[in-house]
Design a protein around this motif. Structure first.
Motif, short mmCIF file in Angstrom:
data_model
loop_
_atom_site.label_atom_id
_atom_site.label_comp_id
_atom_site.label_asym_id
_atom_site.label_seq_id
_atom_site.Cartn_x
_atom_site.Cartn_y
_atom_site.Cartn_z
N ALA A 169 1.87 8.68 1.62
CA ALA A 169 2.68 9.30 0.57
C ALA A 169 2.14 9.01 -0.84
CB ALA A 169 4.13 8.84 0.68
N ASP A 170 1.52 7.85 -1.02
CA ASP A 170 0.99 7.51 -2.35
C ASP A 170 -0.40 8.10 -2.61
OD1 ASP A 170 -0.69 5.95 -0.78
OD2 ASP A 170 -0.04 4.03 -1.63
N GLY A 171 -0.92 8.86 -1.64
CA GLY A 171 -2.22 9.51 -1.82
C GLY A 171 -3.39 8.68 -1.33
N SER A 172 -3.13 7.46 -0.90
CA SER A 172 -4.21 6.63 -0.39
C SER A 172 -4.52 7.01 1.06
CB SER A 172 -3.83 5.15 -0.48
OG SER A 172 -2.71 4.87 0.35
N PRO A 173 -5.71 6.70 1.55
CA PRO A 173 -6.07 7.08 2.92
C PRO A 173 -5.15 6.45 3.97
CG PRO A 173 -7.99 6.37 1.69
CD PRO A 173 -6.79 6.06 0.84
N ASN A 174 -4.84 7.21 4.98
CA ASN A 174 -4.04 6.72 6.10
C ASN A 174 -4.97 5.96 7.04
OD1 ASN A 174 -2.57 6.34 8.43
ND2 ASN A 174 -1.87 8.45 8.60
N PRO A 175 -4.80 4.66 7.19
CA PRO A 175 -5.73 3.89 8.03
C PRO A 175 -5.64 4.25 9.52
CG PRO A 175 -3.88 2.53 7.32
CD PRO A 175 -3.76 3.84 6.61
N ASP A 176 -4.55 4.90 9.92
CA ASP A 176 -4.40 5.31 11.33
C ASP A 176 -5.13 6.61 11.65
OD1 ASP A 176 -2.77 3.10 11.82
OD2 ASP A 176 -0.97 4.19 11.21
N PHE A 177 -5.58 7.32 10.63
CA PHE A 177 -6.28 8.58 10.85
C PHE A 177 -7.71 8.29 11.27
CE2 PHE A 177 -8.95 12.12 9.49
CZ PHE A 177 -8.33 13.17 10.14
N LYS A 178 -8.09 8.82 12.44
CA LYS A 178 -9.44 8.64 12.96
C LYS A 178 -10.03 10.03 13.20
CE LYS A 178 -8.30 4.23 15.11
NZ LYS A 178 -7.17 4.04 14.26
N PRO A 179 -10.93 10.48 12.31
CA PRO A 179 -11.47 11.84 12.44
C PRO A 179 -12.05 12.14 13.82
CG PRO A 179 -12.19 10.85 10.39
CD PRO A 179 -11.48 9.79 11.17
N GLU A 180 -12.69 11.16 14.42
CA GLU A 180 -13.32 11.40 15.72
C GLU A 180 -12.32 11.68 16.83
OE1 GLU A 180 -12.71 6.97 15.22
OE2 GLU A 180 -13.42 8.59 13.95
#
Length: 170
Positions: free
Chosen positions: A148-159
């Protein structure tokens, strides 16, 4: 001199062959169109951008998101188009509504907190069996990739994302 024996052409057989050839060509053509479409580069959608694809404008495609994945559901216009039964799900991430099989306005959100295990499993089954199986992926919601604050979501894994190719996206 070699003589070829000519058989009289059976009109029914020729018609059947022509019909089979047309069927095969149409299937091959449809496969190429679907492949081309599903291989189109995906993009990131903000909530405002996604709202523009809610089926209210005839010339625009119809998009909806489930679990942060944006699908082009235009080919299901009779279900998702303007005044269609599931139009309320379009132009937004409707994960909660899909999980609950609900069209209640309060469920038309990406928020899945508080859902039962059965509802979460239903969401996963519909995501895999309906949306990923039937509709091309055209992007992802910003909330899937960013907090929500615009920082990267650490749970997002592009692969681990369907049809997400790092070399094409970043």
């Amino acid at each position: 001199m070699i003589r070829r024996r000519r058989f009289a052409a059976d009109p029914a057989m020729e018609t059947a062959r022509a019909g089979l050839l047309l069927l095969l060509l149409s299937v091959a053509s449809a496969d190429r169109v679907q492949t081309r479409r599903s291989e189109a580069p995906v993009r990131l959608f903000t909530e405002e951008e996604l709202r523009q694809y809610d089926g209210s404008e005839e010339h625009r495609p119809i998009y909806m998101a489930v679990k942060g994945v944006v699908f082009d559901v235009t080919k299901g216009k009779e279900f998702y188009g303007k005044n269609a039964p599931y139009n309320a799900l379009t132009g937004k991430d409707s994960s909660r509504a899909v999980a609950k099989m609900s069209l209640n306005p309060e469920d038309l959100t990406s928020d899945t907190t508080g859902l039962t295990e059965e509802q979460l499993q239903s969401l996963q089954n519909i995501f895999e069996g309906t949306y990923k199986a039937k509709y091309p992926i055209v992007g992802y919601t910003a909330s899937r990739i960013l907090k929500a604050d615009g920082s990267p979501n650490p749970d997002f894994k592009p692969e681990e994302q369907p049809q997400f190719q790092i070399k094409d996206e970043f």
